[in-house]
Design a protein around this motif. Structure first.
Motif, mmCIF file in Angstrom:
data_model
loop_
_atom_site.group_PDB
_atom_site.id
_atom_site.type_symbol
_atom_site.label_atom_id
_atom_site.label_comp_id
_atom_site.label_asym_id
_atom_site.label_seq_id
_atom_site.Cartn_x
_atom_site.Cartn_y
_atom_site.Cartn_z
ATOM 1 N N THR A 110 -12.215 37.100 21.763
ATOM 2 C CA THR A 110 -11.634 38.581 20.816
ATOM 3 C C THR A 110 -10.560 39.819 20.849
ATOM 4 O O THR A 110 -10.843 40.030 20.677
ATOM 5 C CB THR A 110 -13.169 39.276 20.305
ATOM 6 O OG1 THR A 110 -13.943 40.192 20.883
ATOM 7 C CG2 THR A 110 -13.037 37.937 18.935
ATOM 8 N N ASP A 111 -9.922 39.780 22.325
ATOM 9 C CA ASP A 111 -9.885 40.527 23.711
ATOM 10 C C ASP A 111 -8.829 40.764 22.331
ATOM 11 O O ASP A 111 -7.339 40.231 22.094
ATOM 12 C CB ASP A 111 -9.042 39.463 25.353
ATOM 13 C CG ASP A 111 -8.476 40.758 26.038
ATOM 14 O OD1 ASP A 111 -9.000 42.279 25.318
ATOM 15 O OD2 ASP A 111 -7.773 39.869 26.320
ATOM 16 N N GLY A 112 -8.890 42.194 22.438
ATOM 17 C CA GLY A 112 -7.157 43.103 21.832
ATOM 18 C C GLY A 112 -7.203 43.718 20.157
ATOM 19 O O GLY A 112 -6.598 43.766 19.481
ATOM 20 N N VAL A 164 -16.024 42.496 17.151
ATOM 21 C CA VAL A 164 -14.756 43.233 17.407
ATOM 22 C C VAL A 164 -14.778 44.222 16.772
ATOM 23 O O VAL A 164 -14.846 45.818 16.023
ATOM 24 C CB VAL A 164 -14.483 42.600 16.173
ATOM 25 C CG1 VAL A 164 -13.020 43.396 15.202
ATOM 26 C CG2 VAL A 164 -13.670 41.219 16.358
ATOM 27 N N LEU A 165 -16.401 44.491 16.043
ATOM 28 C CA LEU A 165 -17.144 45.741 15.439
ATOM 29 C C LEU A 165 -17.121 47.111 16.112
ATOM 30 O O LEU A 165 -16.434 48.191 16.422
ATOM 31 C CB LEU A 165 -17.889 45.811 14.423
ATOM 32 C CG LEU A 165 -18.251 45.208 13.542
ATOM 33 C CD1 LEU A 165 -19.292 44.602 12.371
ATOM 34 C CD2 LEU A 165 -17.405 46.425 12.093
ATOM 35 N N TYR A 218 -22.028 37.348 26.502
ATOM 36 C CA TYR A 218 -21.750 38.324 25.569
ATOM 37 C C TYR A 218 -19.624 38.404 26.260
ATOM 38 O O TYR A 218 -19.088 38.784 25.373
ATOM 39 C CB TYR A 218 -22.096 39.454 26.506
ATOM 40 C CG TYR A 218 -23.052 39.594 25.596
ATOM 41 C CD1 TYR A 218 -23.622 39.306 24.809
ATOM 42 C CD2 TYR A 218 -24.086 40.817 26.704
ATOM 43 C CE1 TYR A 218 -25.563 39.477 23.823
ATOM 44 C CE2 TYR A 218 -25.993 40.737 25.702
ATOM 45 C CZ TYR A 218 -25.777 40.113 24.306
ATOM 46 O OH TYR A 218 -27.006 40.308 23.808
ATOM 47 N N ASN A 219 -19.757 37.505 27.389
ATOM 48 C CA ASN A 219 -18.071 37.693 28.255
ATOM 49 C C ASN A 219 -17.618 37.093 27.167
ATOM 50 O O ASN A 219 -16.263 37.406 27.173
ATOM 51 C CB ASN A 219 -18.875 37.452 29.743
ATOM 52 C CG ASN A 219 -18.535 38.337 30.762
ATOM 53 O OD1 ASN A 219 -18.437 39.300 30.248
ATOM 54 N ND2 ASN A 219 -19.081 38.250 31.137
ATOM 55 N N ARG A 220 -17.833 35.910 26.881
ATOM 56 C CA ARG A 220 -16.837 34.950 26.365
ATOM 57 C C ARG A 220 -17.079 35.188 25.004
ATOM 58 O O ARG A 220 -15.947 35.054 24.172
ATOM 59 C CB ARG A 220 -18.158 33.591 26.043
ATOM 60 C CG ARG A 220 -17.769 32.762 24.905
ATOM 61 C CD ARG A 220 -18.081 31.066 24.463
ATOM 62 N NE ARG A 220 -16.884 30.606 23.540
ATOM 63 C CZ ARG A 220 -18.559 29.796 22.723
ATOM 64 N NH1 ARG A 220 -19.916 29.491 23.255
ATOM 65 N NH2 ARG A 220 -17.669 28.820 21.812
ATOM 66 N N ALA A 221 -18.178 36.473 24.257
ATOM 67 C CA ALA A 221 -17.080 36.744 22.690
ATOM 68 C C ALA A 221 -16.308 37.849 23.103
ATOM 69 O O ALA A 221 -15.167 38.087 22.085
ATOM 70 C CB ALA A 221 -18.536 37.770 22.112
ATOM 71 N N ILE A 222 -16.018 38.910 23.814
ATOM 72 C CA ILE A 222 -15.562 40.080 24.375
ATOM 73 C C ILE A 222 -14.613 39.153 24.817
ATOM 74 O O ILE A 222 -13.338 39.553 24.355
ATOM 75 C CB ILE A 222 -16.104 40.618 25.461
ATOM 76 C CG1 ILE A 222 -17.193 41.189 25.118
ATOM 77 C CG2 ILE A 222 -14.682 41.900 25.889
ATOM 78 C CD1 ILE A 222 -17.815 41.732 26.677
#
Length: 302
Positions: free
Chosen positions: A138-140, A86-87, A131-135
């Motif tokens: 938190t999409d958007g 998110v950051l 990493y894809n899971r984290a992205i």
């Protein structure tokens, strides 16, 4: 209204309320006093396409993947990774000009994620998956302060407290005692006096060394070396010190520098966030812990 939006968002975050609406109503003594819409800011999605350095087209997801690979070298809990993601998204959005991203303005290292297919031959699939899971989860989402995307402030390990900088109003002094257990939390480095003088371009045989300013989290802000004033952040660069929480031991022929923490101490402590995640904090709660008066922009207000 912006203040009320901030209060409502922070309440939802800290209480982990999965709010799926858009409108929040403030009620005083049973009377509806104010209704606000939380979700009015532009949403940037993983699939959005941007031009990086006026040449390479990359989706926001590819940009974030590149940033995660380029700036993280340790394994972290998923909620800590999501907070960092998110950051990073906030940092990217704060630097967008139209559809262009100039990497010179980014405060983070950046190498195309494809580079790491060779660097992490054995673990790439595992890393890219998390990493894809984290992205994706938190999409958007990104953080605002005073209606503007915040810059990314992170450090690996604090000295036990994060640093507050009045010029960065969303930073806050927060206890982060988990950091004290990190293996390299304290480091020691010594220099012969002659080498110290060379590194700082001191041409006198004798000189005084005096600490003139300390932050409220015990980091040195400024020193006097002879008749010269120097910021501790520059001293750390000259001497390759990992932190500005420095104890200086002066001997006849050498100086010893004992440091605590790694990094600026500003914003989110990566090790602290990882420990909070282990304790059951979700990424929104972690962000709300390390930053003050920020609001989370989401695809669908929760």
């Amino acid at each position: 209204e912006d203040s009320l939006k901030q209060k409502a968002t922070n309440y939802l975050i800290t209480h982990d309320i999965k709010f799926k609406g858009n409108k929040v109503i403030f009620v005083i003594n049973g009377v509806e006093a104010k209704a606000i819409n939380l979700n009015k800011y532009k949403i940037y999605l993983n699939k959005d396409l941007f031009v990086v350095d006026n040449k390479e087209k990359m989706t926001l997801k590819e940009i974030l993947l590149s940033l995660l690979f380029s700036n993280l070298s340790i394994d972290l809990e998923i909620e800590a990774l999501k907070a960092i993601t998110v950051l990073y998204r906030s940092e990217v959005i704060s630097n967008l000009k139209d559809e262009n991203l100039n990497l010179l303005n980014i405060s983070l290292a950046f190498h195309n994620y494809n580079y790491y297919k060779l660097t992490y031959k054995e673990t790439y699939k595992e890393k890219v998956s998390i990493y894809n899971r984290a992205i994706d989860e938190t999409d958007g989402e990104y953080l605002l302060y005073n209606n503007k995307p915040i810059k990314c402030y992170t450090h690996l390990v604090s000295n036990g407290y994060t640093e507050e900088n009045p010029n960065i109003p969303y930073t806050v002094r927060k206890e982060s005692l988990w950091d004290l257990t990190y293996p390299n939390y304290m480091q020691v480095k010594s220099y012969k006096t002659i080498d110290f003088k060379k590194k700082l371009n001191i041409d006198r045989d004798d000189f005084n060394l005096k600490i003139t300013s300390i932050s409220n989290s015990n980091r040195i802000k400024e020193l006097e070396i002879g008749d010269r004033k120097i910021e501790a952040s520059l001293l750390a660069v000259y001497l390759d010190l990992p932190s500005t929480d420095i104890t200086i031991i002066v001997k006849k022929d050498y100086l010893t520098f004992v440091t605590r923490g790694i990094g600026s101490g500003l914003g989110l402590s990566i090790i602290g966030a990882d420990n909070l995640a282990e304790l059951g904090f979700n990424y929104r709660q972690i962000l709300n812990y390390y930053f003050k008066e920020v609001s989370l922009v989401v695809k669908e207000a929760r």
